[in-house]
Enzyme design. Structure first.
Site, PDB file in Angstrom:
ATOM      1  N   GLU A 260      62.617  21.550  75.889  1.00  0.00           N
ATOM      2  CA  GLU A 260      62.251  20.816  74.680  1.00  0.00           C
ATOM      3  C   GLU A 260      62.625  21.699  73.508  1.00  0.00           C
ATOM      4  O   GLU A 260      62.113  22.813  73.368  1.00  0.00           O
ATOM      5  CB  GLU A 260      60.750  20.506  74.686  1.00  0.00           C
ATOM      6  CG  GLU A 260      60.309  19.693  73.490  1.00  0.00           C
ATOM      7  CD  GLU A 260      58.805  19.520  73.427  1.00  0.00           C
ATOM      8  OE1 GLU A 260      58.249  19.630  72.326  1.00  0.00           O
ATOM      9  OE2 GLU A 260      58.196  19.300  74.492  1.00  0.00           O
ATOM     10  N   CYS A 297      55.604  19.451  67.806  1.00  0.00           N
ATOM     11  CA  CYS A 297      56.964  18.980  68.080  1.00  0.00           C
ATOM     12  C   CYS A 297      57.116  17.512  67.704  1.00  0.00           C
ATOM     13  O   CYS A 297      58.250  17.018  67.599  1.00  0.00           O
ATOM     14  CB  CYS A 297      57.302  19.190  69.549  1.00  0.00           C
ATOM     15  SG  CYS A 297      56.060  18.559  70.685  1.00  0.00           S
TER      16      CYS A 297
END
Length: 526
Positions: A260, A297
């Site tokens: 990620e 995020c």
């Protein structure tokens, strides 16, 4: 001689073999160093941990589902029983609120994630058995029979911790040893989690080297480790720069890496939605952007707002909210410096500062910028660079057609949000924007900010590059998250008694299997 905290290698807490120095945690709220000295491991510790993990792989891969699930359940119980100390440590090292963020949200999410992994282990749902009786072929997902290296991020001391988070739970559920690289932002929190994990592991009777942890090591050693063919896979959550460097090393060695990396999570406000509830949307946006000091995020990094009376009112209300809040505490001075550089890049690319923009030490103002839609389209790459912190860019557009063009200019993201009117007046606009946006996001969201990530089998916490390294996998949600750390094993003409249990004719677990093109729980008649 310096004294360091012990490392967890080969089933033992022991002194580091060749420490290359040490570090201590920071208290971001007070901008001061706290806690004991943790070792920066050298090659000897890394090699010892990797060798121990390799040696444990076969035994762990043959462990019963019941024993794996027992470990995961015991670990979840231990985390909850130790909540007071874990929350105190995480709060001191990250400045995240003890309540509700750490104790009532993130810690329960972490233990629940472990229990969901245990459930997936018990019902074998992650194995995806497929059987072709005519050709005598049977296939399923199985352990890698190699260690998984997990890098944890700075922003989730529990739920994405390398020794407790989703990557960890997924790799263990697939019966792979984990070599965890803790994040230097919360070493004491990670140490205590590792202590609880180690105790649960021994109590469950699993190989002692199934779970190991190092606190820190040099970047060059990290790249060398990522390219070691003895690894089965890598799970990474962190910066795009660091993740891509590790991925390049892993790719050369053929080591799968699930990373990620970055995301700006665009939010589109259609005209009808602004007319219906513009002030409420401004409050939702401000709350989402500044929650956790914007260090998510899934932070809404870009908001697309049409011109006109209602769009202008939204921008004015948002600017006022951002201006009235205090500066936000960040995880580290490094995060502050990176955010300042990201802001400078956005300004150089044509963005205008509306409010905020200052920071020093561990703090940064809540910051809002604006840019014209045509400017964004001319400088799309620079203007969609991630700014990790309480910062967002508003793009002003003329109409839905320009919104759709902007949607098509985005790189891959974890999420994309569209707010539409309740009365249906935005439905045509929804379709116009959703069509280009859908292929560029992992999760398409309607009428809510993207910050929350539910732990659900239907969740996709992934997306096209550069949000992640592979668009077909998720870091959250069992059993799908487990699939990253599996190998597809096929058996051709193998006798029933020699097959893995979930591929045999008899199906005592009543596991859903794809048999000759149809899902069934039935036994197969020999």
């Amino acid at each position: 001689m310096s004294t360091f905290e012990p490392v967890l290698i080969a089933g033992n807490w022991r002194a580091p073999l060749d420490p290359q120095g040490s570090f201590r945690a920071d208290d971001p709220a007070r901008a001061e160093t706290i806690g004991p000295a943790f070792p920066i491991s050298g090659q000897a510790d890394i090699e010892a941990a990797l060798c121990a993990a390799v040696a444990a792989a076969d035994a762990l891969s043959s462990a019963s589902p019941e024993r794996i699930a027992d470990f995961l359940e015991r670990y979840a119980d231990a985390i909850e029983a130790d909540a007071d100390q874990l929350v105190a440590l995480a709060h001191a090292e990250t400045a995240l609120p003890a309540e509700p963020r750490l104790r009532s949200v993130e810690l329960p999410r972490t233990s629940n994630q472990l229990r969901l992994a245990a459930k997936a282990v018990c019902d074998n749902a992650w194995t995806d058995p497929v059987i072709d009786t005519r050709l005598g072929l049977r296939a399923h997902r199985a352990p890698l029979n190699k260690p998984v290296l997990v890098f944890g991020p700075n922003n989730f001391p529990f739920a994405f911790n390398a020794i407790a988070g989703s990557d960890f739970a997924s790799a263990i559920a697939a019966r792979n040893p984990v070599l965890a690289k803790a994040h230097s932002s919360h070493p004491a929190t990670s140490q205590r989690l590792a202590q609880r994990a180690h105790e649960a592991l021994l109590a469950a009777g699993l190989p002692a080297a199934s779970v190991q942890m190092l606190y820190h090591f040099d970047n060059a050693l990290g790249l060398h480790l990522a390219g070691d063919t003895r690894l089965g896979a890598i799970g990474f959550t962190g910066s795009r720069t660091g993740g891509l460097a590790l991925k390049a090393a892993a790719d050369k060695a053929g080591v799968p890496m699930y990373a990620e990396l970055s995301s700006v999570n665009p939010v589109f406000l259609l005209p009808g939605a602004l007319a219906e509830r513009g002030d409420a949307l401004a409050q939702e946006f401000f709350t989402s952007c500044t929650m956790g000091s914007g260090q998510f995020c899934t932070n809404p990094g870009i908001v697309i707002v049409p011109r006109g009376r209602h769009g202008d009112a939204f921008v004015a209300a948002s600017t006022k909210l951002f201006a009235e809040t205090s500066s936000k505490v960040l995880f580290s001075h490094g995060v502050q410096q990176n955010l300042a550089r990201a802001l400078e890049g956005l300004l150089l690319a044509g963005a205008e500062l509306l409010v905020g923009g200052s920071g020093d030490g561990f703090r940064f103002d809540a910051t809002l910028l604006s840019v014209e839609g045509k400017t964004f389209l001319s400088h799309a790459q620079a203007l969609q660079a991630e700014a990790f912190g309480p910062l967002s860019l508003i793009i002003r557009v003329e109409d839905v057609t320009e919104m759709a063009a902007i949607a098509a200019a985005f790189e891959g993201n974890l999420t994309g949000t569209i707010y539409r009117a309740d009365n249906g007046s935005d439905d045509d606009g929804w379709h116009a924007v959703a069509a280009p946006l859908r292929a560029r996001v992992g999760r398409l969201i309607a009428n809510k900010m993207p910050t929350g990530v539910a732990v659900s089998p239907a969740m996709n916490h992934g997306g096209p590059y550069p949000s992640t390294g592979h668009p077909g996998f998720t870091a959250v949600g069992m059993p799908a998250a487990i699939h990253r750390f599996t190998a597809l094993h096929c058996y051709d003409g193998v006798a029933d008694a020699l097959l893995p249990p979930e591929l045999r004719n008899h199906n005592p677990q009543r596991l859903q299997r794809l048999i000759d093109g149809r899902w069934s729980e039935a036994d197969i008649q020999a």
